[in-house]
Design an enzyme around this catalytic site. Structure first.
Site, PDB file in Angstrom:
ATOM      1  CG  HIS A 179      -1.940  -0.164  -0.447  1.00  0.00           C
ATOM      2  ND1 HIS A 179      -3.303  -0.277  -0.349  1.00  0.00           N
ATOM      3  CD2 HIS A 179      -1.662  -0.155  -1.779  1.00  0.00           C
ATOM      4  CE1 HIS A 179      -3.834  -0.348  -1.555  1.00  0.00           C
ATOM      5  NE2 HIS A 179      -2.860  -0.278  -2.442  1.00  0.00           N
TER       6      HIS A 179
ATOM      7  CD  GLU B 266       2.085   2.966  -7.638  1.00  0.00           C
ATOM      8  OE1 GLU B 266       1.648   2.201  -8.514  1.00  0.00           O
ATOM      9  OE2 GLU B 266       2.487   2.564  -6.534  1.00  0.00           O
TER      10      GLU B 266
ATOM     11  CG  ASP C  35       5.753   0.626  -5.003  1.00  0.00           C
ATOM     12  OD1 ASP C  35       5.237   0.740  -6.124  1.00  0.00           O
ATOM     13  OD2 ASP C  35       5.624  -0.398  -4.296  1.00  0.00           O
TER      14      ASP C  35
END
Length: 595
Positions: free
Chosen positions: A290, A327, A286
């Site tokens: 970031h 993702e 996920d």
């Protein structure tokens, strides 16, 4: 280090050391009216600035925003050459995304659980490859199943325990055993960018500055002032003392600090637990763009790519052949290119998803063909995953305005593509759902009975209002239902090598159709899709070249109907004005070609 680069490095260090700074005792600043903007730097200068910022400052100088303990800068390795994945189960798989909370409730508490999922495995795949009333999917992706603070599971509080609402670790192991008996691979969501603010690590770090977990998170004595990529607040005031911590999503999800080797080691330990102890076949990772921020640079940093290379290598050491899909929200061919070749195995291709839905909505093949051809041109083959929508987006049927014909052609376009297609639970029966998030993750609609056959109790979230007509039971015996279309297409994708792992050659089509050849060794498939709401007549196909050898090919219709003449292939694989029968609205012809 070359002389110009060394000079640049020394200049950066001197600038940082000599800047005037606020006293360490200054109170936290209020949120600025205008966030400071970053100064553009070359790639080399940005890297050197990172190194300088992580170096200990001279005792006489105090940086404006002190960083966490200065761990070594993440090493940026050399770029590897693009590579195909080794052959594996993923080559011909179709993966079914499941939100356990909403799939099936076995104990009447209104919450889906692991035992309920085990009861419904035969719906996904009953283990009989010859046919039946199962979907035929050979892989399931489970949204987070670890113990978490929120209903969705993306704020983990214990990486080593199954969410108590879902069952126990032993229940999960029984699921793996039952799935494997049916030929189903299991991948789970792995949420490593952040934890819950209720995780014991964070609570310890928050309340005790000398905690061993203090530098597992990112702290600042003042608000640095910049915001996140979509304008959101990323620095959050500590409830324990006069300081701030970083969390790119919300205050309840503080980011982990992957510049700390202890955090890197813990992530690898977590992966080993799920791969070896719990028996999963891989991970969906996920929010990977970031993972490692560089100040206000918060997406796809060079340090993130370096960490991903090392993490992928660790997974391969832990369990060779484990599968990873990442993702990168909104990722498409251009933005995804930086994530290959030596990082995760594959990534969701959002551009292709948008292209499919746009073509289904407009009836024009252009958006679909453009997105697919760009992905094929820019990304390593078989290393991107097509889908329609997922748990973060409005459901496909809602995007398509409730039009079953559009949903049918979207399914055809998806399941005839290369790569590993993903299907969101309920998509196969045309479930609808619009934001907020809870309403795109509603209970699976099994029957038209009260509570949609999902639970005997009060469901955690009410089913969609159309559950009395849109459900599995209503479509089960109807050969023309959307559910049975998905069953047919998934079985073709998983059993025909050309459709699972064949190459892709576009073919020119008259009349507004989309056409392409798929081939793997001697298995050849010709796919012609009619996205429009009108019947297409007089369609002909032509190609200056293809990967077929010259000769005559006999057609066998795998999907659709109509009489076809033998196809003659000329020099360089050319074809000229090959005539097709009428193609019904929002439908297709899938043809096996045998020489």
């Amino acid at each position: 280090m070359k002389a110009p680069v060394l000079a640049l490095f020394l200049s950066i260090v001197l600038i940082i050391a000599g800047c005037g700074a606020s006293p360490a005792t200054a109170p936290p600043t209020a949120e600025p009216t205008v966030a400071p903007s970053a100064t553009p730097l070359s790639e080399e200068a940005a890297l050197l600035a990172t190194i300088a910022a992580n170096a200990p400052s001279p005792a006489a100088a105090t940086p404006t925003v002190p960083l966490p303990t200065p761990f070594p800068t993440i090493t940026l390795g050399p770029t590897a050459e693009p590579r195909p994945l080794p052959e594996g189960w993923w080559d011909t798989a179709v993966c079914y995304e499941i939100f356990v909370r909403s799939f099936y409730d076995s104990n009447g508490d209104g919450i889906g659980d692991i035992n309920g999922l085990i009861e419904k495995l035969d719906y996904i795949n009953d283990g009989d490859p010859t046919g039946g009333d199962d979907l035929g999917a050979t892989c399931i992706w489970l949204m987070p199943v670890a113990e978490a603070a929120s209903y969705h599971g993306y704020d983990v509080i214990d990486y080593y325990a199954i969410e108590k609402d879902y069952g126990t670790n032993d229940d999960f192991k029984r699921l793996i055993e039952a799935a494997n008996r049916r030929g189903i691979r299991v991948i789970v969501d792995l949420v490593l960018n952040h934890t819950s603010s209720a995780h014991p690590w964070f609570l310890s770090a928050l309340n005790d500055p000398s905690s061993p977990y203090r530098d597992w998170y990112i702290w600042s004595p003042v608000d640095p002032g910049y915001r996140g990529p979509w304008g959101q607040q990323v620095w959050h005031r500590s409830p324990a003392r006069n300081e701030y911590y970083y969390g790119i999503f919300v205050a309840e999800m503080p980011d982990l600090n992957y510049r700390n080797p202890e955090v890197v080691a813990e992530a690898e330990k977590i992966a080993a637990f799920w791969l070896n102890e719990m028996g999963v076949d891989g991970f969906r990772l996920d929010a990977i763009k970031h993972v490692v921020e560089n100040g206000s640079d918060q997406e796809g940093t060079r340090e993130t790519h370096a960490w991903m290379r090392s993490f992928e290598a660790a997974i391969e050491r832990i369990k060779p052949g484990a599968f990873t899909v990442g993702e990168v929200f909104g990722g498409r061919a251009g933005s995804l290119a930086a994530y290959y070749p030596d990082q995760l195995d594959t990534y969701f291709e959002f551009g292709v998803a948008e292209g499919i839905l746009r073509s289904a909505n407009t009836g024009a093949p252009g958006p679909y063909l453009t997105a697919v051809e760009e992905a094929l041109a820019r990304l390593p083959y078989q290393r991107w995953a097509p889908f329609l929508t997922n748990h973060d987006q409005e459901r496909a049927m809602t995007v398509l305005g409730g039009d079953v014909g559009k949903a049918r052609v979207a399914a055809i376009a998806l399941l005839t593509l290369p790569g590993l297609p993903f299907v969101y639970y309920g998509e196969e029966i045309g479930m609808t759902g619009a934001k907020p998030d809870e309403r795109i993750r509603t209970p699976m609609q099994w029957t038209g009975e009260p509570r949609a056959g999902f639970t005997t109790g009060t469901p955690w979230q009410a089913p969609q209002s159309d559950f009395t007509t849109v459900n599995v039971a209503a479509q089960q015996a109807d050969p023309d239902s959307l559910l049975n279309l998905y069953r047919t297409l998934i079985r073709l994708h998983t059993t025909r090598p050309a459709l699972g792992k064949g190459d892709f050659t576009p073919v020119s089509a008259t009349g507004g159709a989309a056409a392409f050849l798929r081939r793997h060794n001697d298995d050849v498939a010709l796919v012609v899709i009619n996205f429009s709401a009108n019947r297409l007549s007089g369609v002909t196909l032509s190609a200056a070249r293809s990967n077929l050898e010259a000769g005559t090919y006999n057609p066998d219709v795998l999907f659709g109907s109509g009489n076809l003449q033998p196809l003659t292939i000329g020099v360089d694989g050319s074809m000229s004005a090959y005539a097709l029968p009428d193609i019904p609205p929002q439908s297709a012809l899938i043809i096996s070609l045998v020489k």
